[in-house]
Design a protein around this motif. Structure first.
Motif, PDB file in Angstrom:
ATOM      1  N   UNK A  40       0.757  -1.239   0.215  1.00 31.45           N
ATOM      2  CA  UNK A  40       0.008   0.018  -0.071  1.00 31.45           C
ATOM      3  C   UNK A  40       0.933   1.198  -0.106  1.00 31.45           C
ATOM      4  N   UNK A  41       0.132   2.139  -0.444  1.00 33.53           N
ATOM      5  CA  UNK A  41       0.750   3.629  -0.311  1.00 33.53           C
ATOM      6  C   UNK A  41       2.231   3.580  -1.284  1.00 33.53           C
ATOM      7  N   UNK A  42       2.281   2.929  -2.267  1.00 37.74           N
ATOM      8  CA  UNK A  42       3.343   3.116  -3.266  1.00 37.74           C
ATOM      9  C   UNK A  42       3.005   4.021  -4.337  1.00 37.74           C
ATOM     10  N   UNK A  43       3.767   5.251  -4.563  1.00 37.43           N
ATOM     11  CA  UNK A  43       3.456   6.335  -5.142  1.00 37.43           C
ATOM     12  C   UNK A  43       3.849   6.112  -6.593  1.00 37.43           C
ATOM     13  N   UNK A  44       4.560   5.007  -7.043  1.00 39.10           N
ATOM     14  CA  UNK A  44       5.220   5.085  -8.421  1.00 39.10           C
ATOM     15  C   UNK A  44       4.493   3.733  -9.020  1.00 39.10           C
ATOM     16  N   UNK A 151      14.996   0.563  -9.710  1.00 38.96           N
ATOM     17  CA  UNK A 151      13.863   1.493  -9.668  1.00 38.96           C
ATOM     18  C   UNK A 151      13.957   2.809  -9.156  1.00 38.96           C
ATOM     19  N   UNK A 152      15.103   3.242  -8.848  1.00 35.43           N
ATOM     20  CA  UNK A 152      15.403   4.573  -8.198  1.00 35.43           C
ATOM     21  C   UNK A 152      15.366   5.603  -9.023  1.00 35.43           C
ATOM     22  N   UNK A 153      14.432   6.698  -8.650  1.00 36.60           N
ATOM     23  CA  UNK A 153      14.245   7.869  -9.455  1.00 36.60           C
ATOM     24  C   UNK A 153      13.587   7.793 -10.829  1.00 36.60           C
ATOM     25  N   UNK A 154      12.362   7.429 -10.820  1.00 36.38           N
ATOM     26  CA  UNK A 154      11.574   7.128 -12.090  1.00 36.38           C
ATOM     27  C   UNK A 154      11.713   8.497 -12.875  1.00 36.38           C
ATOM     28  N   UNK A 155      11.702   8.519 -14.090  1.00 38.05           N
ATOM     29  CA  UNK A 155      11.993   9.742 -14.819  1.00 38.05           C
ATOM     30  C   UNK A 155      10.653  10.295 -15.090  1.00 38.05           C
ATOM     31  N   UNK A 156       9.525  10.020 -14.373  1.00 42.75           N
ATOM     32  CA  UNK A 156       8.052  10.593 -14.603  1.00 42.75           C
ATOM     33  C   UNK A 156       7.422  10.856 -13.119  1.00 42.75           C
ATOM     34  N   UNK A 157       6.561  11.622 -13.139  1.00 35.95           N
ATOM     35  CA  UNK A 157       5.887  12.106 -11.909  1.00 35.95           C
ATOM     36  C   UNK A 157       5.307  10.891 -11.285  1.00 35.95           C
ATOM     37  N   UNK A 158       5.120  10.928  -9.819  1.00 30.68           N
ATOM     38  CA  UNK A 158       4.451   9.843  -9.098  1.00 30.68           C
ATOM     39  C   UNK A 158       3.031   9.800  -9.608  1.00 30.68           C
ATOM     40  N   UNK A 159       2.327   8.776  -9.274  1.00 32.12           N
ATOM     41  CA  UNK A 159       0.894   8.684  -9.543  1.00 32.12           C
ATOM     42  C   UNK A 159       0.259   8.755 -10.905  1.00 32.12           C
ATOM     43  N   UNK A 160       1.421   8.483 -11.911  1.00 31.01           N
ATOM     44  CA  UNK A 160       0.850   8.571 -13.239  1.00 31.01           C
ATOM     45  C   UNK A 160       1.139   7.236 -14.154  1.00 31.01           C
ATOM     46  N   UNK A 161       0.292   7.448 -15.155  1.00 29.99           N
ATOM     47  CA  UNK A 161       0.276   6.151 -16.243  1.00 29.99           C
ATOM     48  C   UNK A 161       1.706   6.096 -16.471  1.00 29.99           C
ATOM     49  N   UNK A 183      -1.863  -1.348 -17.348  1.00 34.11           N
ATOM     50  CA  UNK A 183      -1.543  -0.047 -16.726  1.00 34.11           C
ATOM     51  C   UNK A 183      -2.794   0.827 -16.458  1.00 34.11           C
ATOM     52  N   UNK A 184      -3.840   0.704 -17.278  1.00 37.44           N
ATOM     53  CA  UNK A 184      -5.053   1.373 -16.965  1.00 37.44           C
ATOM     54  C   UNK A 184      -5.653   1.061 -15.747  1.00 37.44           C
ATOM     55  N   UNK A 185      -5.459  -0.123 -15.272  1.00 34.16           N
ATOM     56  CA  UNK A 185      -6.036  -0.713 -13.977  1.00 34.16           C
ATOM     57  C   UNK A 185      -4.999  -0.143 -12.957  1.00 34.16           C
ATOM     58  N   UNK A 186      -3.793  -0.188 -13.092  1.00 34.68           N
ATOM     59  CA  UNK A 186      -2.979   0.383 -12.175  1.00 34.68           C
ATOM     60  C   UNK A 186      -3.282   1.945 -11.959  1.00 34.68           C
ATOM     61  N   UNK A 187      -3.433   2.632 -13.045  1.00 30.26           N
ATOM     62  CA  UNK A 187      -3.810   4.094 -12.802  1.00 30.26           C
ATOM     63  C   UNK A 187      -5.052   4.358 -12.236  1.00 30.26           C
ATOM     64  N   UNK A 188      -6.093   3.497 -12.627  1.00 29.75           N
ATOM     65  CA  UNK A 188      -7.138   3.554 -11.973  1.00 29.75           C
ATOM     66  C   UNK A 188      -7.236   3.511 -10.374  1.00 29.75           C
ATOM     67  N   UNK A 189      -6.606   2.419 -10.060  1.00 25.48           N
ATOM     68  CA  UNK A 189      -6.328   2.426  -8.530  1.00 25.48           C
ATOM     69  C   UNK A 189      -5.535   3.775  -7.769  1.00 25.48           C
ATOM     70  N   UNK A 190      -4.537   4.034  -8.636  1.00 31.10           N
ATOM     71  CA  UNK A 190      -3.753   5.148  -8.138  1.00 31.10           C
ATOM     72  C   UNK A 190      -4.573   6.553  -8.261  1.00 31.10           C
ATOM     73  N   UNK A 191      -5.662   6.491  -8.756  1.00 27.18           N
ATOM     74  CA  UNK A 191      -6.516   7.629  -8.956  1.00 27.18           C
ATOM     75  C   UNK A 191      -7.627   7.943  -7.799  1.00 27.18           C
ATOM     76  N   UNK A 192      -7.729   6.559  -7.069  1.00 24.40           N
ATOM     77  CA  UNK A 192      -8.694   6.531  -5.921  1.00 24.40           C
ATOM     78  C   UNK A 192      -8.289   7.289  -4.874  1.00 24.40           C
ATOM     79  N   UNK A 193      -9.236   8.220  -4.186  1.00 23.89           N
ATOM     80  CA  UNK A 193      -9.009   8.994  -2.817  1.00 23.89           C
ATOM     81  C   UNK A 193      -8.230   7.969  -1.916  1.00 23.89           C
ATOM     82  N   UNK A 194      -8.871   6.669  -1.780  1.00 22.97           N
ATOM     83  CA  UNK A 194      -8.470   5.773  -0.585  1.00 22.97           C
ATOM     84  C   UNK A 194      -6.989   5.440  -0.855  1.00 22.97           C
ATOM     85  N   UNK A 195      -6.540   5.377  -1.982  1.00 22.52           N
ATOM     86  CA  UNK A 195      -5.138   5.125  -2.314  1.00 22.52           C
ATOM     87  C   UNK A 195      -4.184   6.024  -2.126  1.00 22.52           C
TER      88      UNK A 195
END
Lengths: 304, 296
Positions: A40-44, A151-161, A183-195
């Motif tokens: 839980x709480x993984x931002x990437x 996996x250090x320092x992804x070259x993209x913002x957190x919580x994005x596709x 990736x669509x499912x992953x992004x949908x989950x990251x978009x939830x307020x509870x996530x």
């Protein structure tokens, strides 16, 4: 109900100690329970039961397959209390879920962090477990993990596709296996307020570094000691994508050696041209390994 | 036993094999281990034991006596001894119209299977190499004393039992039926011909160098064009002849250019993995072959 390959069984919900828990359940026969990786709480990136979508339908033709969303991941509620931002709470939730569904002793299949959770569950509640399949679990191996290097320092913002895609491509031997639907499912989950609330807890409130990580390190020491003492007493296969840069194949051999010292019914299987997600890079090969392993466990217990 | 012994003549050579299972199912040809006339136990299809019955459940099973072993004659030809054995395998596959078939080769049979993959890939669906010190890289290896001092007389019942136990994790699988078959093989004309061929430096001059060259061909192929047949390696975790580290090294060499490569280690098994852990061995090999469906 016949599922098409790649199709997920319909989602259902059950409450486990106040936690609304999403799961997928199909087929009949010996019960396979899948525990995916991440936490839980993984931002990437965000894992969920969908990661098994190439395995559930084919295996449901022979077995009952159950894939659930772990505490705080996928479409399951996040922990109710700060104290439950731990791997221990994830394991307890998983065990309670298996007990609540009144599943017979199950064949646990755990990947990555889920490989640790499945093993810990088998150690804590052996009566719930008939066999264990551990897949590319750097979390469980005693040796040096390399995931934070890769996996250090992804070259993209957190919580994005794009960020999630980058992470999963880094994990893979063939980056092309990281599909849009996944990736669509992953992004949908990251978009939830509870996530996002879990991300806030783990990252902004620093429960990740103050609670989750130290508790996991402590529990891991105990878990490895228990395995070394011979307390893991179920048939176990260790399955490894041989090109995983985050959990090298030698780590898998070391883990297997630790288990095999006490469990005769143990085997190691490395599959070529596969990164971390061997069941997605080689679904037919992985599904065949699970099918033959479970059949062998059952045949031997039946005295064949 | 539902398997039956069949005697036939292939390329002019008297050839014996065990056959069973459904001929409509995918064929699997088993190649036993041991060097005819040189190893301190007598190889032959009998070494596989009951595991063949497990495969016969959903495969067409054939277990060959390699030339110079069991009931198969050693061809009397000018070719080096290893080649006389290895080239017989594609001839058998063609004679029985088995291709494409899965090959499962133990020990020397593993190197024979890889030679077949280099020379006749069109005949093969896959190759499984089992506990093969003959196939794995060793570099400047350390002398292995495991079979250094067999009791005399060689190939007696007691001497073969000693050798088979030395190759194992535990001795329990070395049972009466295995030893009966080994003693029978020792009395056969093929074994005696092989002993004569290997005597007086025959093994060192006319067998080992050629087997070594074949292993070199495999490694060169791994580096260059690749072994084009899917390859599985199955090792026993406690093999006293070739360790899982040897198997993993061979796996990495083959895997560089063969996508469908797999490496499996079975616990509480020495060289004769398939006898000591038949259920786990069958599960691993059958899963590999199942997983290739649609890819070969």
């Amino acid at each position: 109900m016949m599922l098409q390959t790649g199709e997920m069984p319909p989602g259902r919900e059950i409450e486990i100690a106040g936690i609304r828990t999403r799961y997928h359940d199909a087929g009949a026969g010996e019960t396979l329970v899948f525990i995916y990786g991440g936490n839980f709480g993984s931002a990437d990136s965000a894992s969920s039961a969908y990661v098994w979508n190439l395995n559930l339908a084919p295996l449901a033709s022979r077995f009952r397959v159950v894939a659930f969303d772990k505490l705080g991941q996928g479409y399951t509620d996040i922990p109710a209390r700060d104290e439950d931002y731990t791997m221990d709470a994830v394991v307890k939730h998983a065990a309670a879920f298996i007990a609540a569904l009144d599943l017979p002793p199950v064949h646990l299949i755990g990947h990555s962090r889920g490989g640790y959770a499945a093993t810990r569950l088998a150690l804590e509640q052996p009566r719930l477990v008939r066999s264990l399949t551990i897949i590319n679990s750097g979390t469980l191996t005693p040796g040096v993990g390399t995931n934070d290097v890769v996996l250090q320092r992804p070259p993209f913002p957190s919580l994005t596709r794009d960020g999630a895609r980058w992470v999963y491509r880094q994990y893979s031997f063939d980056p092309e296996i990281v599909t849009d639907d996944w990736m669509e499912v992953s992004f949908d989950i990251m978009s939830q307020p509870r996530y996002r609330e879990a991300v806030r807890k783990m990252v902004d409130e620093q429960l990740g570094v103050t609670r989750f990580a130290p508790a996991l390190r402590r529990d891991k020491r105990e878990t490895l000691a228990w395995i070394a003492e011979g307390r893991l007493q179920r048939p176990t296969q260790v399955v490894w994508g041989a090109d995983d840069k985050t959990a090298l194949v030698e780590r898998g051999v070391e883990l297997f050696d630790l288990i095999a010292a006490h469990e005769r019914r143990s085997s190691f299987h490395a599959i070529n041209q596969s990164g971390h997600f061997v069941y997605r890079e080689h679904p037919e090969r992985f599904n065949a390994l699970v099918t033959r392993f479970v059949d062998a466990v059952c045949a031997e217990e039946a005295g064949a | 036993m539902t398997l039956v012994e069949r005697d036939l003549t292939v390329a002019g050579v008297a050839t014996r094999l065990l056959a069973g299972g459904d001929a409509q199912r995918p064929p699997v040809l088993f190649l036993h281990g041991g060097v005819p006339g040189a190893s301190p136990f007598c190889g032959g299809a009998h070494l596989w034991g009951d595991v063949l019955e497990r495969f016969a459940g959903d495969r067409h099973v054939l277990a060959l006596d390699l030339p110079g072993s069991g009931g198969s004659a050693l061809p009397d030809a000018a070719a080096p001894l290893f080649d006389r054995i290895a080239t017989h395998v594609p001839a058998v596959i063609q004679a029985l119209a088995l291709g494409p078939c899965h090959l499962v080769g133990h020990d020397l049979g593993g190197l024979v299977a890889l030679a077949c993959a280099l020379d006749a890939p069109a005949l093969l669906a896959s190759v499984t190499v089992v506990a093969s010190a003959w196939a794995a890289p060793v570099g400047d290896g350390v002398e292995n004393p495991v079979l250094a001092h067999p009791p005399q007389p060689l190939w007696s019942r007691a001497s073969q039992a000693w050798a088979l136990e030395r190759l194992s994790y535990a001795h329990h699988h070395v049972d009466v039926s295995l030893l009966d078959a080994c003693v029978a093989a020792a009395a056969g004309a093929p074994h005696r011909a092989a002993v004569a061929a290997m005597a007086d430096g025959g093994f060192e001059r006319r067998f080992a160098p050629n087997a070594g060259r074949t292993r070199g061909r495999v490694f060169a192929a791994c580096r260059e064009e690749g072994v084009v047949t899917p390859v599985q390696l199955v090792w026993g975790r406690q093999d006293p002849l070739t360790t899982p580290a040897h198997g993993l090294t061979l796996f990495k060499a083959i895997a560089a250019r063969q996508r469908e490569a797999q490496f499996d280690v079975i616990n509480r098994a020495g060289s004769l993995v398939f006898r000591e852990q038949p259920i786990a061995f069958h599960a691993a090999v059958a899963a590999f072959q199942d997983g290739l469906v649609g890819k070969v």
